[in-house]
Design an enzyme around this catalytic site. Structure first.
Site, mmCIF file in Angstrom:
data_model
loop_
_atom_site.group_PDB
_atom_site.id
_atom_site.type_symbol
_atom_site.label_atom_id
_atom_site.label_comp_id
_atom_site.label_asym_id
_atom_site.label_seq_id
_atom_site.Cartn_x
_atom_site.Cartn_y
_atom_site.Cartn_z
ATOM 1 N N GLU A 186 0.743 -1.091 0.153
ATOM 2 C CA GLU A 186 0.043 0.124 -0.103
ATOM 3 C C GLU A 186 0.804 1.308 0.039
ATOM 4 O O GLU A 186 0.785 2.198 0.825
ATOM 5 C CB GLU A 186 -0.916 -0.062 1.103
ATOM 6 C CG GLU A 186 -2.022 -0.797 1.211
ATOM 7 C CD GLU A 186 -3.253 -0.812 2.139
ATOM 8 O OE1 GLU A 186 -2.881 -0.455 3.255
ATOM 9 O OE2 GLU A 186 -4.293 -1.646 1.768
ATOM 10 N N GLU A 220 -5.435 -8.403 -1.173
ATOM 11 C CA GLU A 220 -6.194 -8.108 -0.048
ATOM 12 C C GLU A 220 -7.616 -7.723 0.065
ATOM 13 O O GLU A 220 -7.833 -6.869 -0.816
ATOM 14 C CB GLU A 220 -5.609 -6.889 1.134
ATOM 15 C CG GLU A 220 -4.162 -7.169 1.562
ATOM 16 C CD GLU A 220 -3.870 -5.974 2.453
ATOM 17 O OE1 GLU A 220 -4.679 -5.455 3.000
ATOM 18 O OE2 GLU A 220 -2.443 -5.659 2.572
HETATM 19 P P1 P53 Z 1 -6.988 -3.405 9.596
HETATM 20 C C1 P53 Z 1 -6.184 0.839 7.164
HETATM 21 C C2 P53 Z 1 -5.119 1.029 7.914
HETATM 22 C C3 P53 Z 1 -4.018 0.310 8.149
HETATM 23 C C4 P53 Z 1 -3.714 -0.466 7.089
HETATM 24 O O1 P53 Z 1 -6.786 -3.290 7.968
HETATM 25 C C5 P53 Z 1 -4.566 -0.679 5.975
HETATM 26 C C6 P53 Z 1 -5.706 -0.079 5.891
HETATM 27 C C7 P53 Z 1 -6.716 -0.370 4.883
HETATM 28 O O2 P53 Z 1 -6.474 0.423 3.906
HETATM 29 O O3 P53 Z 1 -4.561 -1.554 5.001
HETATM 30 C C8 P53 Z 1 -4.338 -2.897 4.834
HETATM 31 O O4 P53 Z 1 -5.750 -4.274 10.141
HETATM 32 C C9 P53 Z 1 -3.103 -3.364 5.277
HETATM 33 C C10 P53 Z 1 -2.964 -4.428 6.182
HETATM 34 C C11 P53 Z 1 -4.066 -4.266 7.120
HETATM 35 C C12 P53 Z 1 -5.546 -4.355 6.506
HETATM 36 O O5 P53 Z 1 -5.403 -3.406 5.446
HETATM 37 O O6 P53 Z 1 -6.929 -2.162 9.968
HETATM 38 O O7 P53 Z 1 -2.150 -3.894 4.232
HETATM 39 O O8 P53 Z 1 -1.922 -4.467 6.698
HETATM 40 O O9 P53 Z 1 -4.317 -5.206 8.266
HETATM 41 C C13 P53 Z 1 -6.874 -4.311 7.255
HETATM 42 O O10 P53 Z 1 -8.353 -3.956 9.708
#
Ligand code: P53
Length: 476
Positions: free
Chosen positions: A178, A371
């Site tokens: 990301e 993802e």
């Molecule tokens: P969580 C939000 C915040 C941080 C990472 O998110 C994020 C996002 C969503 O865009 O991106 C991805 O765990 C990331 C993963 C993460 C997943 O989203 O906040 O690549 O590391 O765990 C889900 O529910």
């Protein structure tokens, strides 16, 4: 019809959210280790400085779900579901504990040697994220994180070690998880903590430039080491809808999309788009970009494009006065047409099809969804069994839209990995309670629990989905 025969079904994790063992076998401290569950948003965004463990905070990455010591058991469960691929990330500070060493740490490499061999034993294709929000702490405190150009060469060193070591074993690589999150979570995305009076946007885009050059260099090296290597970029996806048909809102949505696509434009096309150069000019952002940088970007575009998809967002006119709601670190107005998860994230399966198509239209390169998933509270019975019909419903609806993107729209899609195929620590909140997995892990927000793994209802459901190559999505 349907998904290609060799479609890569699987699941995804990230080192800091699952490995634990933060100080084992010579691993160095990383930015992700010192992000606690408390005050997390302030810290990931670089507004508040936390450069080491502090009294009175809980740091979930220290142990996470201890996959470091459970990977054989976990991979056996992935294999049982029929995974064709498993996406995981390398903890940079296991390989180079401080980041600027010349020789890698053999004990850290040994862990990934074993993990990769374990996957290959089951014919599971490794999909490796080279950095997933992590950077050795020493590179943060001594060099200022990705702000500093020198970090490019340290990253290059890491890539050389990995590409040579795993030649013939790993073919699919993602350079930065990301990459666009750098703008929203600078400490997590680039190891940046702001100084007083710093021109923030200047620093962010300079750090972005360094990551973009590092990504192109990685692509170059990967192809030199083995022409079979396939390198992908990775963006936090999700298109913006205009709040209303008012042209100013439509324009707002359009430009909000560009903030994210900017990174992928550079990685896929090999040069800075004009709209970005003009934006820098207008906002007093002067980047150091050498002729050599430009050549490296130009000559080394990515082979495929990967992205995460959780939801769509809303774009508005620049001067609009709307109330924003917080949704995964993005501020966005509410979309009244969509249901929300327990964490307030909109649920939008059709938006997934729109997002897939918009990316494919723009770049015409193979895509990889790396993802997607539902973070929810699970209530296990005494055996750790969870009847997660809500998760099955979410995934089935999204896979259905993904199938339409392939079948009806002709998108070239390589594979699909669900996020957090085994329960792990949430990146956004630091909670364990926000679960995505097909496999339940007995552990709570503050580290209590046996770490025992057990299958949820969705485990057998996903197994059936994979076995039918995405044709059978029914829940029975
Ligand atoms: P969580 C939000 C915040 C941080 C990472 O998110 C994020 C996002 C969503 O865009 O991106 C991805 O765990 C990331 C993963 C993460 C997943 O989203 O906040 O690549 O590391 O765990 C889900 O529910």
């Amino acid at each position: 019809m349907g998904f290609r025969k060799d479609f890569l079904w699987g699941g995804a994790t990230a080192a800091n959210q699952c490995e634990g063992a933060y100080d084992v076998d010579g691993r160095g401290l990383a930015n992700v280790d010192v992000i606690p569950i408390e005050d997390r948003a302030e810290i990931v965004t670089g507004k508040r400085k936390m450069l080491d463990f502090e009294e009175g905070y809980f740091y979930p990455a220290k142990e996470s779900i201890d996959m470091y010591h459970h990977y054989e058991e976990d991979i056996a469960l992935f294999a049982e579901m029929g995974f064709k691929t498993y996406r995981f990330s390398i903890a940079w500070s296991r390989i180079f504990p401080k980041g600027d060493e010349v020789e890698p740490n053999e004990r850290g490499l040994a862990f990934y040697d074993n993990l990769i061999d374990e996957l290959l034993k089951y014919d599971i294709e490794p999909l490796v994220t080279i950095t997933h929000f992590d950077i050795p702490m020493h590179l943060v405190t001594e060099y200022g994180g990705w702000r500093n150009r020198k970090v490019i060469s340290f990253y290059e060193r890491l890539c050389k070690v990995l590409f040579n070591r795993y030649k013939g074993k790993v073919k699919y690589w993602l350079t930065f998880n990301e990459i666009n999150m750098l703008l929203h979570a600078p400490f997590m995305g680039a190891g940046i903590v702001f100084d007083e009076g710093e021109h923030k946007e200047q620093s962010l885009y300079q750090a972005a430039h360094h990551e973009l050059v590092a990504s192109a260099l990685a692509t170059k090296i990967a192809h030199e080491v083995d022409p079979n290597n396939k390198i992908g970029c990775m963006m936090a996806g999700g298109v913006h809808y205009p709040l209303t048909p008012k042209p100013e809102d439509v324009w707002g949505a359009y430009t909000s999309d560009r903030e994210n696509l900017f990174f992928i434009d550079v990685q896929a096309r090999g040069y800075y788009p004009n709209y970005a150069l003009k934006y820098f000019e207008r906002n007093g952002i002067e980047l150091e970009i050498s002729h050599e940088d430009k050549a490296i970007l130009k000559e080394n575009p990515v082979d495929f494009i990967s992205f995460s998809y959780y939801n769509t967002r809303i774009g508005v006119a620049e001067d609009a006065e709307v109330e924003n709601v917080e949704s995964n670190l993005f501020q966005t107005p509410d979309n009244p047409y969509l249901e929300k998860t327990e964490w307030g994230w909109p649920i939008d399966p059709l938006g997934f099809r729109t997002t897939i198509n918009s990316i494919y239209d723009r770049y015409q390169k193979p895509l990889f969804v790396v993802e997607n998933g539902l973070g929810a509270v699970d209530e296990p019975d005494e055996n750790g069994y969870v009847e997660d019909d809500y998760r099955i419903k979410y995934l089935a609806e999204h896979i259905k839209q993904m199938r339409d993107a392939v079948d009806l729209d002709g998108v070239d899609l390589l594979g699909y990995t669900t996020w957090g195929c085994i329960d792990l620590v949430s990146a956004g909140t630091g909670e364990m309670k926000k679960r995505y997995g097909f496999i339940y892990v007995d552990r709570d927000n503050y580290g209590n629990g046996t770490l025992k793994r057990s299958k949820k209802k969705s485990f057998n459901w996903y197994k059936k989905v994979i076995a039918s190559n995405g044709e059978d999505l029914s829940n029975n």
